[in-house]
Scaffold this motif. Structure first.
Motif, mmCIF file in Angstrom:
data_model
loop_
_atom_site.group_PDB
_atom_site.id
_atom_site.type_symbol
_atom_site.label_atom_id
_atom_site.label_comp_id
_atom_site.label_asym_id
_atom_site.label_seq_id
_atom_site.Cartn_x
_atom_site.Cartn_y
_atom_site.Cartn_z
ATOM 1 N N LEU A 89 51.070 7.279 24.833
ATOM 2 C CA LEU A 89 50.882 6.990 23.403
ATOM 3 C C LEU A 89 52.205 6.803 22.653
ATOM 4 N N PRO A 90 53.142 7.751 22.730
ATOM 5 C CA PRO A 90 54.399 7.514 21.999
ATOM 6 C C PRO A 90 55.195 6.335 22.554
ATOM 7 N N SER A 91 55.043 6.059 23.835
ATOM 8 C CA SER A 91 55.755 4.904 24.410
ATOM 9 C C SER A 91 55.274 3.607 23.777
ATOM 10 N N SER A 92 53.996 3.536 23.477
ATOM 11 C CA SER A 92 53.471 2.305 22.880
ATOM 12 C C SER A 92 54.025 2.092 21.476
ATOM 13 N N MET A 93 54.261 3.171 20.728
ATOM 14 C CA MET A 93 54.831 3.017 19.385
ATOM 15 C C MET A 93 56.232 2.418 19.454
ATOM 16 N N VAL A 94 57.005 2.857 20.413
ATOM 17 C CA VAL A 94 58.364 2.338 20.569
ATOM 18 C C VAL A 94 58.316 0.871 20.996
ATOM 19 N N ILE A 103 64.387 7.592 18.737
ATOM 20 C CA ILE A 103 65.164 8.397 19.676
ATOM 21 C C ILE A 103 64.513 9.765 19.847
ATOM 22 N N LEU A 104 64.040 10.339 18.758
ATOM 23 C CA LEU A 104 63.347 11.627 18.815
ATOM 24 C C LEU A 104 62.075 11.529 19.668
ATOM 25 N N ILE A 105 61.350 10.439 19.543
ATOM 26 C CA ILE A 105 60.160 10.228 20.367
ATOM 27 C C ILE A 105 60.541 10.190 21.840
ATOM 28 N N ILE A 143 59.522 12.848 24.828
ATOM 29 C CA ILE A 143 58.847 12.483 26.080
ATOM 30 C C ILE A 143 59.564 13.116 27.265
ATOM 31 N N VAL A 144 60.889 13.019 27.266
ATOM 32 C CA VAL A 144 61.672 13.580 28.377
ATOM 33 C C VAL A 144 61.514 15.092 28.438
ATOM 34 N N ILE A 145 61.667 15.767 27.297
ATOM 35 C CA ILE A 145 61.578 17.227 27.275
ATOM 36 C C ILE A 145 60.182 17.706 27.665
ATOM 37 N N PHE A 146 59.171 17.025 27.173
ATOM 38 C CA PHE A 146 57.789 17.416 27.463
ATOM 39 C C PHE A 146 57.473 17.320 28.947
#
Length: 110
Positions: free
Chosen positions: A71-76, A99-101, A105-108
Motif C-alpha cells: 500500500l505505501p509503495s503504491s503512494m510513492v 522518504i518517511l514512508i 517500510i524498511v523498519i517494519f
C-alpha cells in the motif's frame, strides 16, 4: 517469491490506473456523465478491479507483515509516475513524507 512479484505487479497497476484516472479528470470539456464513462476512466477502473483481484489472491498466501509493504509503495509510485508522465510538480515538503514512508517500510520489515 511469485506472490511478492504479483503483489508488486498490483502496486504497478495501481499507479498506472491512477494515471488514467487523473488524466480523465483533467479533461474539463467532459460533462458529468462522460467523466465516468470515457476511455481513460474505463481503463483506470478496469485496472483497479484487476488489482483488487490480484490483491485478494496474494493476501491469501502472504503474511500481513509482508502485504503491508504494497500500500505505501503504491503512494510513492503514483507520485513518481504523475511527476514523470503528467508533469505534475512534487512539492519540496512532500519529499520528507515519501522518504518517511520508505524508511517505515524498511523498519517494519526488519
Amino acid at each position: 517469491m511469485v506472490y511478492f512479484a504479483l503483489g508488486f505487479l498490483g502496486v504497478l497497476l495501481t499507479a498506472i490506473s491512477q494515471l488514467f484516472l487523473k488524466k480523465s479528470s483533467q479533461n474539463s470539456s467532459l460533462n458529468k456523465f462522460s467523466i465516468f464513462v470515457n476511455f481513460h476512466s474505463v481503463i483506470g477502473y478496469a485496472l483497479m478491479v484487476l488489482v483488487t483481484l490480484i490483491n485478494l489472491y496474494v493476501f491469501k498466501f502472504l503474511d500481513i507483515k509482508y502485504t503491508l509493504v504494497f500500500l505505501p509503495s503504491s503512494m510513492v509510485l503514483v507520485t513518481l509516475f504523475s511527476s514523470f508522465y503528467l508533469k505534475e510538480e512534487i512539492k519540496k515538503s512532500s519529499y520528507k513524507y515519501y522518504i518517511l514512508i520508505l524508511v517505515g517500510i524498511v523498519i517494519f520489515n526488519l
